[in-house]
Design a protein around this motif. Structure first.
Motif, PDB file in Angstrom:
ATOM      1  N   GLN A 288       0.819  -1.208   0.000  1.00 46.49           N
ATOM      2  CA  GLN A 288       0.000   0.000   0.000  1.00 46.49           C
ATOM      3  C   GLN A 288       0.858   1.265   0.000  1.00 46.49           C
ATOM      4  O   GLN A 288       0.459   2.296  -0.564  1.00 46.49           O
ATOM      5  CB  GLN A 288      -0.975   0.007   1.180  1.00 46.49           C
ATOM      6  N   TYR A 289       2.043   1.205   0.614  1.00 51.88           N
ATOM      7  CA  TYR A 289       2.944   2.362   0.599  1.00 51.88           C
ATOM      8  C   TYR A 289       3.519   2.589  -0.797  1.00 51.88           C
ATOM      9  O   TYR A 289       3.643   3.727  -1.257  1.00 51.88           O
ATOM     10  CB  TYR A 289       4.073   2.170   1.611  1.00 51.88           C
ATOM     11  N   TYR A 295       1.012   6.690  -7.026  1.00 50.80           N
ATOM     12  CA  TYR A 295      -0.044   7.632  -7.409  1.00 50.80           C
ATOM     13  C   TYR A 295       0.419   9.077  -7.256  1.00 50.80           C
ATOM     14  O   TYR A 295       0.078   9.943  -8.064  1.00 50.80           O
ATOM     15  CB  TYR A 295      -1.296   7.400  -6.560  1.00 50.80           C
ATOM     16  N   LEU A 296       1.188   9.336  -6.218  1.00 49.65           N
ATOM     17  CA  LEU A 296       1.669  10.693  -5.993  1.00 49.65           C
ATOM     18  C   LEU A 296       2.610  11.125  -7.114  1.00 49.65           C
ATOM     19  O   LEU A 296       2.496  12.242  -7.646  1.00 49.65           O
ATOM     20  CB  LEU A 296       2.383  10.766  -4.639  1.00 49.65           C
ATOM     21  N   ILE A 297       3.546  10.261  -7.483  1.00 51.45           N
ATOM     22  CA  ILE A 297       4.487  10.575  -8.565  1.00 51.45           C
ATOM     23  C   ILE A 297       3.740  10.780  -9.878  1.00 51.45           C
ATOM     24  O   ILE A 297       4.023  11.708 -10.645  1.00 51.45           O
ATOM     25  CB  ILE A 297       5.530   9.444  -8.701  1.00 51.45           C
ATOM     26  N   LEU A 324       6.660   4.178 -16.327  1.00 49.88           N
ATOM     27  CA  LEU A 324       7.201   3.599 -15.091  1.00 49.88           C
ATOM     28  C   LEU A 324       6.126   3.425 -14.024  1.00 49.88           C
ATOM     29  O   LEU A 324       6.274   2.594 -13.120  1.00 49.88           O
ATOM     30  CB  LEU A 324       8.333   4.483 -14.559  1.00 49.88           C
ATOM     31  N   THR A 325       5.062   4.216 -14.093  1.00 53.13           N
ATOM     32  CA  THR A 325       3.987   4.139 -13.093  1.00 53.13           C
ATOM     33  C   THR A 325       2.680   3.646 -13.694  1.00 53.13           C
ATOM     34  O   THR A 325       1.644   3.709 -13.046  1.00 53.13           O
ATOM     35  CB  THR A 325       3.758   5.534 -12.473  1.00 53.13           C
ATOM     36  N   TRP A 326       2.696   3.157 -14.915  1.00 50.22           N
ATOM     37  CA  TRP A 326       1.480   2.903 -15.685  1.00 50.22           C
ATOM     38  C   TRP A 326       0.650   1.748 -15.119  1.00 50.22           C
ATOM     39  O   TRP A 326      -0.426   1.948 -14.559  1.00 50.22           O
ATOM     40  CB  TRP A 326       1.868   2.627 -17.136  1.00 50.22           C
ATOM     41  N   LEU A 327       1.125   0.525 -15.256  1.00 45.58           N
ATOM     42  CA  LEU A 327       0.371  -0.646 -14.804  1.00 45.58           C
ATOM     43  C   LEU A 327       1.004  -1.328 -13.603  1.00 45.58           C
ATOM     44  O   LEU A 327       0.632  -2.448 -13.257  1.00 45.58           O
ATOM     45  CB  LEU A 327       0.229  -1.651 -15.959  1.00 45.58           C
ATOM     46  N   ALA A 392      -5.743   9.716  -4.589  1.00 49.57           N
ATOM     47  CA  ALA A 392      -5.494   8.281  -4.481  1.00 49.57           C
ATOM     48  C   ALA A 392      -4.357   7.973  -3.517  1.00 49.57           C
ATOM     49  O   ALA A 392      -4.413   6.998  -2.758  1.00 49.57           O
ATOM     50  CB  ALA A 392      -5.186   7.700  -5.860  1.00 49.57           C
ATOM     51  N   ALA A 393      -3.311   8.800  -3.535  1.00 51.33           N
ATOM     52  CA  ALA A 393      -2.182   8.586  -2.627  1.00 51.33           C
ATOM     53  C   ALA A 393      -2.639   8.664  -1.172  1.00 51.33           C
ATOM     54  O   ALA A 393      -2.249   7.833  -0.336  1.00 51.33           O
ATOM     55  CB  ALA A 393      -1.090   9.614  -2.899  1.00 51.33           C
TER      56      ALA A 393
END
Length: 416
Positions: A288-289, A295-297, A324-327, A392-393
């Motif tokens: 979760q972290y 989400y923040l990035i 890099l954060t997509w899926l 979301a974050a």
């Protein structure tokens, strides 16, 4: 004894590897084809006179149908195995693309790109294939295995976007969509590998005697599951808006015609690294972290991209960060569900969670077209997409990942 143990361990490792490879190839076909849809908005509008709002609605509808169908596809895979579910989904997906390719009716376009594609992708994507990976892998390696399968699935995005763009430019919309339909049919037999079982297979975690209804009720009462489900809405909203409208937005910013296809391909390329990295991080830190920071990035990257001038370099950097954060959210989210509730009903529980993701996808794809038609600009929706990342974050950091102990009641039920 040790020889038998090593033989069983090697057999289990081979089985898991085959499942991961099959899952990655199926995901490559399904998600790679889906990622091309943004390339057809302009051609459908200019060549066939279909309003942008209607095309965006068809793409948005497939996201909604996907979400509604996902719990049922997951439950079918839980009960009957993945082989028949994947085969049915591949045929439905291909039929939807063929209908969109051959029809001139806006209504049939919506049926093909919206309903049939949505049903098809629910049977050939994460809720089914990653469930098979999660069951095949050990608890310690599950997050990494799911990350590897997701990363391998990104190969389709790298290959399918340029393929669809090239065929469309040389042979037209219909031929391009029919080629993509053929790719899906070729991938269908890989579903057989997802159901491989042997004596050394990892048993399904979670109490086998616990009914599906009981597990669903437990999940709905679990505060962490509710937060995870709500937060997943943001992922769908962000990704669907960008995948659907980024090519058109870049065209409005006077970028070269191929900039949109290049950006989507770069997202797929970097998603291969990002999905693996998120799976690796999820195996070493609380999932979760990792999700909260992801989400923040992503939200910050969207805001910065929107505010900066659009150049080839800024588009490339944005596509890389988004990739890099997509899926990476998918192996982390499904892994977190498996950790808390076990894998016995993972397909169903992840499917319910994924419904929220697809509601966000529907709004992201449709609202992008609606806001553009109403205002002539994407500015409002870009702002909303960035703010959603912060929201979301904040939801993910406080999630409780304590494993459900059914012999002592549901942890956290009183706090839910």
């Amino acid at each position: 004894m040790s020889t038998v143990f090593r033989s069983n361990a090697a057999s289990l490792k081979t089985q898991t590897t085959l499942v991961i490879v099959a899952a990655a190839l199926i995901l490559s076909a399904a998600m790679g084809v889906r990622q091309t849809f943004g390339l057809f908005i302009g051609p459908f509008s200019f060549d066939r006179g279909v309003p942008v709002t209607l095309i965006a609605f068809a793409i948005a509808l497939h996201n909604l149908v996907w979400g509604v169908a996902q719990p049922f596809a997951g439950a079918a895979a839980d009960r009957y195995g993945c082989t028949r579910v994947v085969a049915f989904g591949a045929v439905a997906f291909a039929a939807g693309l063929a209908l969109a390719a051959l029809t001139t009716s806006p209504a049939l376009l919506v049926v093909g790109m919206g309903v049939l594609v949505g049903i098809g992708i629910s049977c050939t994507s994460f809720g089914v294939v990653l469930t098979a990976v999660g069951r095949s892998a050990t608890a310690e390696s599950r997050s990494v295995a799911m990350g590897i399968a997701s990363a391998g699935g990104s190969l389709g995005q790298v290959l399918m976007v340029p393929l669809a763009q090239s065929v469309r430019q040389s042979s037209g919309i219909a031929t391009s969509l029919l080629v993509l339909a053929f790719v899906l049919l070729v991938a269908a037999p890989l579903g057989f590998l997802l159901d491989r079982r042997n004596a050394g297979a990892v048993p399904l975690s979670g109490a086998a005697t616990t009914s599906l209804r009981t597990v669903v009720k437990e999940a709905c009462r679990h505060r962490g599951y509710r937060l995870l489900t709500i937060g997943f809405f943001t992922c769908g909203f962000q990704l669907a808006f960008i995948a659907t409208h980024l090519p058109g937005y870049l065209f409005l910013c006077h970028m070269p015609v191929g900039a949109g296809a290049t950006a989507l391909a770069l997202i797929g390329l970097f998603n291969m690294v990002g999905s693996w990295a998120c799976g690796w991080l999820g195996g070493r830190f609380r999932q979760q972290y990792v999700l909260g920071w992801l989400y923040l990035i992503r939200g910050v990257a969207i805001a910065v991209f929107f505010l900066l001038p659009k150049t080839t370099a800024s588009v490339a950097v944005f596509a890389a960060v988004m990739g890099l954060t997509w899926l990476g959210t998918v192996p982390l989210t499904s892994g977190l569900v498996a950790k808390v509730f076990g894998t016995r009903h993972l397909g169903t529980l992840f499917g319910i969670c994924f419904l929220s993701h697809q509601l966000g996808s529907f709004l992201g794809a449709w609202l992008g077209g609606f806001v553009f038609d109403m205002t002539g600009s994407y500015s409002l929706i870009w702002g909303a997409t960035a703010i959603a990342g912060l929201f979301a974050a904040l939801l993910h950091f406080p999630i409780d990942d304590t494993v459900v102990d059914r012999s002592a009641g549901l942890p956290g039920a009183a706090r839910a």
